[in-house]
Design a protein around this motif. Structure first.
Motif, PDB file in Angstrom:
ATOM      1  N   GLY A   1      23.652 -14.081  23.037  1.00  0.00           N
ATOM      2  CA  GLY A   1      22.199 -14.143  22.888  1.00  0.00           C
ATOM      3  C   GLY A   1      21.596 -14.092  24.273  1.00  0.00           C
ATOM      4  N   VAL A   2      20.546 -13.297  24.433  1.00  0.00           N
ATOM      5  CA  VAL A   2      19.966 -13.082  25.756  1.00  0.00           C
ATOM      6  C   VAL A   2      18.457 -13.248  25.713  1.00  0.00           C
ATOM      7  N   VAL A   3      17.934 -13.980  26.696  1.00  0.00           N
ATOM      8  CA  VAL A   3      16.496 -14.062  26.932  1.00  0.00           C
ATOM      9  C   VAL A   3      16.294 -13.714  28.395  1.00  0.00           C
ATOM     10  N   LEU A   4      15.719 -12.537  28.639  1.00  0.00           N
ATOM     11  CA  LEU A   4      15.476 -12.092  30.007  1.00  0.00           C
ATOM     12  C   LEU A   4      14.075 -12.487  30.453  1.00  0.00           C
ATOM     13  N   ASP A   5      13.793 -12.232  31.733  1.00  0.00           N
ATOM     14  CA  ASP A   5      12.519 -12.583  32.338  1.00  0.00           C
ATOM     15  C   ASP A   5      11.345 -11.972  31.582  1.00  0.00           C
ATOM     16  N   ASP A   6      11.434 -10.701  31.266  1.00  0.00           N
ATOM     17  CA  ASP A   6      10.361 -10.006  30.555  1.00  0.00           C
ATOM     18  C   ASP A   6      10.778  -9.745  29.116  1.00  0.00           C
ATOM     19  N   ILE A   7       9.800  -9.790  28.216  1.00  0.00           N
ATOM     20  CA  ILE A   7      10.090  -9.519  26.810  1.00  0.00           C
ATOM     21  C   ILE A   7      10.603  -8.091  26.673  1.00  0.00           C
ATOM     22  N   PHE A   8      11.576  -7.913  25.829  1.00  0.00           N
ATOM     23  CA  PHE A   8      12.212  -6.612  25.708  1.00  0.00           C
ATOM     24  C   PHE A   8      11.819  -5.862  24.449  1.00  0.00           C
ATOM     25  N   PHE A   9      10.790  -6.337  23.753  1.00  0.00           N
ATOM     26  CA  PHE A   9      10.316  -5.659  22.548  1.00  0.00           C
ATOM     27  C   PHE A   9       9.005  -4.933  22.827  1.00  0.00           C
ATOM     28  N   PRO A  10       8.793  -3.786  22.198  1.00  0.00           N
ATOM     29  CA  PRO A  10       7.476  -3.142  22.310  1.00  0.00           C
ATOM     30  C   PRO A  10       6.396  -4.079  21.772  1.00  0.00           C
ATOM     31  N   GLU A  11       5.287  -4.148  22.447  1.00  0.00           N
ATOM     32  CA  GLU A  11       4.242  -5.105  22.102  1.00  0.00           C
ATOM     33  C   GLU A  11       3.533  -4.808  20.790  1.00  0.00           C
ATOM     34  N   ILE A  12       3.768  -3.630  20.206  1.00  0.00           N
ATOM     35  CA  ILE A  12       3.120  -3.306  18.929  1.00  0.00           C
ATOM     36  C   ILE A  12       3.895  -3.863  17.734  1.00  0.00           C
ATOM     37  N   LEU A  13       5.104  -4.393  17.994  1.00  0.00           N
ATOM     38  CA  LEU A  13       5.914  -4.951  16.908  1.00  0.00           C
ATOM     39  C   LEU A  13       5.442  -6.348  16.541  1.00  0.00           C
ATOM     40  N   THR A  14       5.802  -6.758  15.334  1.00  0.00           N
ATOM     41  CA  THR A  14       5.593  -8.132  14.872  1.00  0.00           C
ATOM     42  C   THR A  14       6.968  -8.794  14.736  1.00  0.00           C
ATOM     43  N   ALA A  15       6.982 -10.081  14.482  1.00  0.00           N
ATOM     44  CA  ALA A  15       8.255 -10.774  14.260  1.00  0.00           C
ATOM     45  C   ALA A  15       8.980 -10.180  13.047  1.00  0.00           C
ATOM     46  N   SER A  16       8.231  -9.826  12.011  1.00  0.00           N
ATOM     47  CA  SER A  16       8.850  -9.193  10.835  1.00  0.00           C
ATOM     48  C   SER A  16       9.500  -7.864  11.202  1.00  0.00           C
TER      49      SER A  16
ATOM     50  N   PRO B   1       3.756 -16.870  14.089  1.00  0.00           N
ATOM     51  CA  PRO B   1       3.390 -16.015  12.955  1.00  0.00           C
ATOM     52  C   PRO B   1       4.372 -14.854  12.845  1.00  0.00           C
ATOM     53  N   ASN B   2       4.623 -14.404  11.636  1.00  0.00           N
ATOM     54  CA  ASN B   2       5.547 -13.275  11.484  1.00  0.00           C
ATOM     55  C   ASN B   2       4.826 -11.941  11.361  1.00  0.00           C
ATOM     56  N   ASN B   3       3.496 -11.961  11.296  1.00  0.00           N
ATOM     57  CA  ASN B   3       2.758 -10.726  11.071  1.00  0.00           C
ATOM     58  C   ASN B   3       1.790 -10.349  12.196  1.00  0.00           C
ATOM     59  N   LYS B   4       1.802 -11.082  13.304  1.00  0.00           N
ATOM     60  CA  LYS B   4       0.930 -10.740  14.435  1.00  0.00           C
ATOM     61  C   LYS B   4       1.701  -9.909  15.452  1.00  0.00           C
ATOM     62  N   LYS B   5       1.031  -8.929  16.017  1.00  0.00           N
ATOM     63  CA  LYS B   5       1.663  -8.094  17.032  1.00  0.00           C
ATOM     64  C   LYS B   5       1.975  -8.924  18.278  1.00  0.00           C
ATOM     65  N   ILE B   6       3.078  -8.599  18.908  1.00  0.00           N
ATOM     66  CA  ILE B   6       3.513  -9.329  20.105  1.00  0.00           C
ATOM     67  C   ILE B   6       2.412  -9.358  21.153  1.00  0.00           C
ATOM     68  N   LYS B   7       1.674  -8.257  21.294  1.00  0.00           N
ATOM     69  CA  LYS B   7       0.646  -8.192  22.337  1.00  0.00           C
ATOM     70  C   LYS B   7      -0.453  -9.237  22.143  1.00  0.00           C
ATOM     71  N   THR B   8      -0.582  -9.797  20.933  1.00  0.00           N
ATOM     72  CA  THR B   8      -1.609 -10.815  20.685  1.00  0.00           C
ATOM     73  C   THR B   8      -1.089 -12.233  20.929  1.00  0.00           C
ATOM     74  N   LEU B   9       0.205 -12.380  21.165  1.00  0.00           N
ATOM     75  CA  LEU B   9       0.799 -13.698  21.360  1.00  0.00           C
ATOM     76  C   LEU B   9       0.670 -14.167  22.804  1.00  0.00           C
ATOM     77  N   SER B  10       0.575 -15.465  22.987  1.00  0.00           N
ATOM     78  CA  SER B  10       0.560 -16.024  24.332  1.00  0.00           C
ATOM     79  C   SER B  10       1.933 -15.857  24.969  1.00  0.00           C
ATOM     80  N   LYS B  11       2.001 -16.065  26.261  1.00  0.00           N
ATOM     81  CA  LYS B  11       3.280 -15.938  26.967  1.00  0.00           C
ATOM     82  C   LYS B  11       4.300 -16.928  26.412  1.00  0.00           C
ATOM     83  N   GLY B  12       3.879 -18.139  26.131  1.00  0.00           N
ATOM     84  CA  GLY B  12       4.771 -19.148  25.565  1.00  0.00           C
ATOM     85  C   GLY B  12       5.263 -18.772  24.182  1.00  0.00           C
TER      86      GLY B  12
END
Length: 160
Positions: free
Chosen positions: A80-95, A123-134
């Motif tokens: 399992g890896v957590v890098l410095d920067d998020i590695f998912f496109p910001e248009i994705l949601t958790a779902s 939330p599982n339906n909000k785009k990553i770009k809308t989430l706070s850094k935390g």
């Protein structure tokens, strides 16, 4: 005691003469290890070398007693890896991440992933770009843990 990571004579040089000298390191199973050093000391370079994200100039890395280059995809199933920067496109949601990861990891555990989302109040339906850094970091941690890894690698920036 079995070592989860064994590094022998690892070297990595960049054009600007920065690089890792000869690194030898053994990390026993069950231990928590922290890499501490100044910015530019090579901590992230070492982590990226371990993960086969960058090519090294010399040396050998074994993870779970397997050659990290020859058995890369097999090994990554258990990391399992957590890098410095998020590695998912910001248009994705958790779902969306759940949909993608179930095809990447054979041990992907959808129920565990959604349990972490609930535990972390994500939330599982909000785009990553809308989430706070935390919240983004919590999503990365949930994703890193949801396939039952044997090894967790966290690369967080230092300030200063």
């Amino acid at each position: 005691m079995n070592n989860v990571i064994e590094i022998k004579n690892l070297k990595k040089r960049y054009d600007n003469n920065f690089g890792l000298g000869e690194i030898n390191l053994s990390i026993p199973s069950g231990y928590v290890i922290g890499l501490i050093g100044e910015n530019g000391a090579g901590k992230t370079t070492l982590i990226k070398s371990i993960l086969n994200i960058i090519n090294t100039d010399a040396g050998e890395i074994k993870i779970f007693n397997k050659d990290s280059k020859k058995c890369d995809s097999l090994i990554k199933e258990d990391i399992g890896v957590v890098l410095d920067d998020i590695f998912f496109p910001e248009i994705l949601t958790a779902s969306d991440i759940d949909t993608v990861m179930k095809d990447i990891y054979k041990n992907w555990d959808k129920e565990l992933f959604y349990k972490y989302l609930k535990d972390f109040n994500l939330p599982n339906n909000k785009k990553i770009k809308t989430l706070s850094k935390g919240m983004r970091k919590k999503l990365e941690i949930a994703t890193a843990l949801a396939h039952h890894p044997k090894l967790l690698i966290l690369d967080e920036p230092t300030s200063g």
